[in-house]
Design a protein around this motif. Structure first.
Motif, PDB file in Angstrom:
ATOM      1  N   TYR A 277      -3.896  23.535 -13.444  1.00 15.91           N
ATOM      2  CA  TYR A 277      -4.526  22.243 -13.163  1.00 15.91           C
ATOM      3  C   TYR A 277      -5.845  22.472 -12.433  1.00 15.91           C
ATOM      4  N   GLU A 278      -6.626  21.418 -12.406  1.00 12.74           N
ATOM      5  CA  GLU A 278      -7.899  21.449 -11.682  1.00 12.74           C
ATOM      6  C   GLU A 278      -7.947  20.231 -10.767  1.00 12.74           C
ATOM      7  N   LEU A 279      -8.336  20.437  -9.506  1.00 11.24           N
ATOM      8  CA  LEU A 279      -8.503  19.327  -8.574  1.00 11.24           C
ATOM      9  C   LEU A 279      -9.844  18.648  -8.859  1.00 11.24           C
ATOM     10  N   VAL A 280      -9.797  17.400  -9.242  1.00  8.92           N
ATOM     11  CA  VAL A 280     -11.001  16.683  -9.660  1.00  8.92           C
ATOM     12  C   VAL A 280     -11.570  15.820  -8.543  1.00  8.92           C
ATOM     13  N   ASN A 281     -10.682  15.177  -7.759  1.00 11.87           N
ATOM     14  CA  ASN A 281     -11.178  14.234  -6.754  1.00 11.87           C
ATOM     15  C   ASN A 281     -10.129  14.031  -5.671  1.00 11.87           C
ATOM     16  N   GLN A 282     -10.590  13.552  -4.530  1.00  9.71           N
ATOM     17  CA  GLN A 282      -9.725  13.200  -3.404  1.00  9.71           C
ATOM     18  C   GLN A 282     -10.291  11.961  -2.749  1.00  9.71           C
ATOM     19  N   MET A 283      -9.435  10.963  -2.499  1.00  9.61           N
ATOM     20  CA  MET A 283      -9.885   9.723  -1.878  1.00  9.61           C
ATOM     21  C   MET A 283      -8.962   9.341  -0.739  1.00  9.61           C
ATOM     22  N   ALA A 284      -9.503   8.581   0.206  1.00  8.63           N
ATOM     23  CA  ALA A 284      -8.724   8.110   1.349  1.00  8.63           C
ATOM     24  C   ALA A 284      -8.966   6.621   1.543  1.00  8.63           C
ATOM     25  N   GLY A 285      -7.947   5.936   2.031  1.00  4.21           N
ATOM     26  CA  GLY A 285      -8.075   4.514   2.337  1.00  4.21           C
ATOM     27  C   GLY A 285      -7.091   4.147   3.426  1.00  4.21           C
ATOM     28  N   ILE A 286      -7.344   3.000   4.062  1.00 10.17           N
ATOM     29  CA  ILE A 286      -6.475   2.516   5.130  1.00 10.17           C
ATOM     30  C   ILE A 286      -5.646   1.353   4.601  1.00 10.17           C
ATOM     31  N   ARG A 287      -4.325   1.505   4.627  1.00 13.37           N
ATOM     32  CA  ARG A 287      -3.439   0.454   4.137  1.00 13.37           C
ATOM     33  C   ARG A 287      -3.028  -0.466   5.284  1.00 13.37           C
ATOM     34  N   PRO A 288      -3.114  -1.773   5.074  1.00 13.36           N
ATOM     35  CA  PRO A 288      -2.566  -2.698   6.070  1.00 13.36           C
ATOM     36  C   PRO A 288      -1.077  -2.899   5.828  1.00 13.36           C
ATOM     37  N   THR A 289      -0.265  -2.671   6.834  1.00 14.41           N
ATOM     38  CA  THR A 289       1.184  -2.831   6.693  1.00 14.41           C
ATOM     39  C   THR A 289       1.724  -3.643   7.871  1.00 14.41           C
ATOM     40  N   VAL A 290       2.900  -4.182   7.687  1.00 16.12           N
ATOM     41  CA  VAL A 290       3.547  -5.002   8.715  1.00 16.12           C
ATOM     42  C   VAL A 290       4.916  -4.397   8.990  1.00 16.12           C
ATOM     43  N   LYS A 291       5.349  -4.475  10.251  1.00 19.34           N
ATOM     44  CA  LYS A 291       6.581  -3.778  10.657  1.00 19.34           C
ATOM     45  C   LYS A 291       7.809  -4.248   9.887  1.00 19.34           C
ATOM     46  N   ASP A 292       7.841  -5.524   9.479  1.00 14.83           N
ATOM     47  CA  ASP A 292       9.006  -5.999   8.730  1.00 14.83           C
ATOM     48  C   ASP A 292       8.802  -5.921   7.215  1.00 14.83           C
ATOM     49  N   ARG A 293       7.727  -5.255   6.803  1.00 11.90           N
ATOM     50  CA  ARG A 293       7.448  -5.001   5.384  1.00 11.90           C
ATOM     51  C   ARG A 293       7.268  -6.293   4.572  1.00 11.90           C
ATOM     52  N   ARG A 294       6.781  -7.329   5.225  1.00 11.35           N
ATOM     53  CA  ARG A 294       6.470  -8.573   4.543  1.00 11.35           C
ATOM     54  C   ARG A 294       5.004  -8.926   4.812  1.00 11.35           C
ATOM     55  N   PRO A 295       4.347  -9.578   3.872  1.00 14.29           N
ATOM     56  CA  PRO A 295       2.937  -9.934   4.076  1.00 14.29           C
ATOM     57  C   PRO A 295       2.745 -10.926   5.223  1.00 14.29           C
ATOM     58  N   LEU A 296       1.481 -11.072   5.603  1.00 10.27           N
ATOM     59  CA  LEU A 296       1.085 -12.049   6.611  1.00 10.27           C
ATOM     60  C   LEU A 296       0.385 -13.206   5.895  1.00 10.27           C
ATOM     61  N   VAL A 297       1.057 -14.340   5.814  1.00 11.83           N
ATOM     62  CA  VAL A 297       0.540 -15.490   5.082  1.00 11.83           C
ATOM     63  C   VAL A 297       0.726 -16.733   5.942  1.00 11.83           C
ATOM     64  N   GLY A 298      -0.306 -17.577   6.003  1.00 13.62           N
ATOM     65  CA  GLY A 298      -0.140 -18.824   6.742  1.00 13.62           C
ATOM     66  C   GLY A 298      -1.431 -19.331   7.328  1.00 13.62           C
ATOM     67  N   THR A 299      -1.323 -20.381   8.137  1.00 12.45           N
ATOM     68  CA  THR A 299      -2.499 -21.017   8.726  1.00 12.45           C
ATOM     69  C   THR A 299      -2.553 -20.788  10.225  1.00 12.45           C
ATOM     70  N   HIS A 300      -3.739 -20.890  10.758  1.00 14.18           N
ATOM     71  CA  HIS A 300      -3.984 -20.730  12.183  1.00 14.18           C
ATOM     72  C   HIS A 300      -3.284 -21.849  12.955  1.00 14.18           C
ATOM     73  N   SER A 301      -2.808 -21.548  14.150  1.00 18.27           N
ATOM     74  CA  SER A 301      -2.045 -22.530  14.923  1.00 18.27           C
ATOM     75  C   SER A 301      -2.881 -23.746  15.316  1.00 18.27           C
TER      76      SER A 301
END
Length: 348
Positions: A277-301
Motif C-alpha cells: 500500500y501507499e500512504l496518500v493523505n492524512q487529515m485531522a478534525g475535531i468532533r463535537p460529542t456529548v456525554k450521553d451520546r445524544r445531540p444538542l437540540v433546542g432553543t435558548h432559555s
C-alpha cells in the motif's frame, strides 16, 4: 436591511441538514461559515444502524435511515454528484466467541433486520480474517467532502452563503425577530460543531471535543467492495483508495496531523491487511460529542427564536436529517422535541 426567515451559523452536516429542511418549506436563509470546523470534512461518512462494539442498535436507527436515504438522494439530484455509496459493513471476527456473540445479537428482534445470521468466509487473500465476518445490512458511505464542497457552491448561487466568521457581539435579539449587520431574521440556528465552545449563548452546554485523524491508503491489490470493521474502519473510496480510521484523542484540540496517530492507524491496518500500500493523505478534525451520546437540540432559555443544532457525533450523516426536521417543527409549530435530544436536559 435584507429580510430573511433564518440565519444559520455553520455549514457542516448539521447546517446542511437544516438548510434542506428550510428549502423544503420555502423558507429564506443566509448561512455564515468560516470553514474553521473540519469534523464533517474528515468524517468517514458511514451510516450504520448497529453499534458494533457492543452489538446494540443505534438510537432511532430505522427512522433515521429511512429519512437519510431520501435526503441524500434528493441532494444528489440537486447537486448533480454521487454522494451515497451503498456498501455492506463486514465485522471481522477475532474468535469463535465473537461469532457466538454475533449469532446471539442477530436473534435480537431489534437487530435481526440489520444483522445477517450467517458467518461469511473470508476469500480475500489480502485480508487476515480466519474467523470470517458478520455482515451488517442497510449500511454505506456518504461522500461528505464532495457534499459540503458542492453544497456551499450551491448556496452561493442562491445568494444564501456568507464566508465569514460570525460575530456574536453584533447580534441583536428582539422577542420575535433579530438583526445582524444588514440582515433582519425571525430565527437564528447555531450549527457550529466544535465552535460552540466560544458561543456565549450556549457555552454552558456540556460539549466534549475529541480529535480524530484519518488516513487515505492506496492499495490496488486489496480489491475490497465492502466496509471492513475491525480495530479500525477500512472504507473503500475511488481509484483503489481506502480511508483508514479513526483515532480518538481527548487532549489535543488542534487540527494538526500527528505522527503518533499515523503510526497507530498503520499498525492496526497492517495487522489485518496483507498487501502493498501507499500512504496518500492524512487529515485531522475535531468532533463535537456529548456525554450521553445524544445531540444538542433546542432553543435558548430566554430567546425562543435562537436555537442550537449540534453534537451529532460520529453518526452525523444518519442523525443529521432526523434532528434537523425535529428542530424545524419545534420552531415552526412548537412541536415537542424528543426528550433525549432536547437541551433542557442540561438546564439547571
Amino acid at each position: 436591511m435584507k429580510e430573511v426567515d433564518y440565519l444559520i451559523v455553520g455549514c457542516g452536516l448539521a447546517g446542511v441538514s437544516f438548510c434542506e429542511e428550510l428549502r423544503a418549506h420555502d423558507k429564506s436563509f443566509v448561512v455564515f461559515d468560516d470553514q474553521s470546523q473540519q469534523s464533517s470534512i474528515v468524517a468517514a461518512g458511514l451510516y450504520n444502524p448497529v453499534i458494533l462494539k457492543r452489538f446494540t442498535e443505534v438510537w432511532k436507527a430505522k427512522e433515521q435511515l429511512e429519512m437519510a436515504w431520501d435526503f441524500y438522494e434528493d441532494l444528489e439530484n440537486l447537486l448533480g454528484v454521487k454522494l451515497d455509496y451503498k456498501l455492506p459493513v463486514y465485522r471481522r471476527f477475532t474468535s469463535v466467541e465473537e461469532q457466538n456473540d454475533w449469532f446471539n445479537a442477530s436473534d435480537n428482534p431489534t437487530l435481526e433486520a440489520f444483522l445477517s445470521p450467517k458467518v461469511i468466509k473470508n476469500e480475500n487473500p489480502a485480508i487476515d480474517a480466519p474467523f470470517g465476518f458478520g455482515e451488517v445490512h442497510d449500511t454505506g458511505r456518504i461522500d461528505t467532502s464532495t457534499l459540503l464542497n458542492h453544497y456551499k457552491l450551491f448556496l452561493r448561487t442562491i445568494n444564501s452563503y456568507s464566508n465569514e466568521t460570525f460575530d456574536y457581539s453584533l447580534l441583536s435579539m428582539q422577542e420575535k425577530s433579530l438583526s445582524y449587520k444588514n440582515l433582519n431574521a425571525k430565527f437564528i440556528v447555531f450549527a457550529e460543531g466544535y465552535g460552540m465552545v466560544k458561543n456565549p449563548f450556549f457555552e454552558y452546554l456540556p460539549l466534549n471535543v475529541v480529535k480524530g485523524e484519518v488516513l487515505t491508503i492506496k492499495a490496488p491489490d486489496l480489491k475490497m467492495d465492502f466496509i471492513l470493521k475491525s480495530s479500525v474502519f477500512v472504507v473503500p473510496e475511488n481509484d483503489d483508495c481506502y480511508s483508514v480510521g479513526a483515532t480518538y484523542n481527548w487532549e489535543d484540540k488542534t487540527h494538526e496531523i500527528t505522527e503518533e496517530a499515523k503510526n497507530e492507524l498503520l499498525e492496526k491496518f497492517e495487522n489485518i491487511i496483507h498487501c502493498d500500500y501507499e500512504l496518500v493523505n492524512q487529515m485531522a478534525g475535531i468532533r463535537p460529542t456529548v456525554k450521553d451520546r445524544r445531540p444538542l437540540v433546542g432553543t435558548h432559555s430566554k430567546h425562543k427564536n435562537m436555537a442550537i443544532l449540534n453534537g451529532l457525533g460520529t453518526r452525523g450523516v444518519m442523525i443529521g436529517p432526523y434532528v434537523a426536521k425535529q428542530l424545524f417543527l419545534h420552531l415552526l409549530k412548537a412541536q415537542p422535541l424528543d426528550a433525549e435530544i432536547d437541551i433542557k436536559r442540561f438546564q439547571i
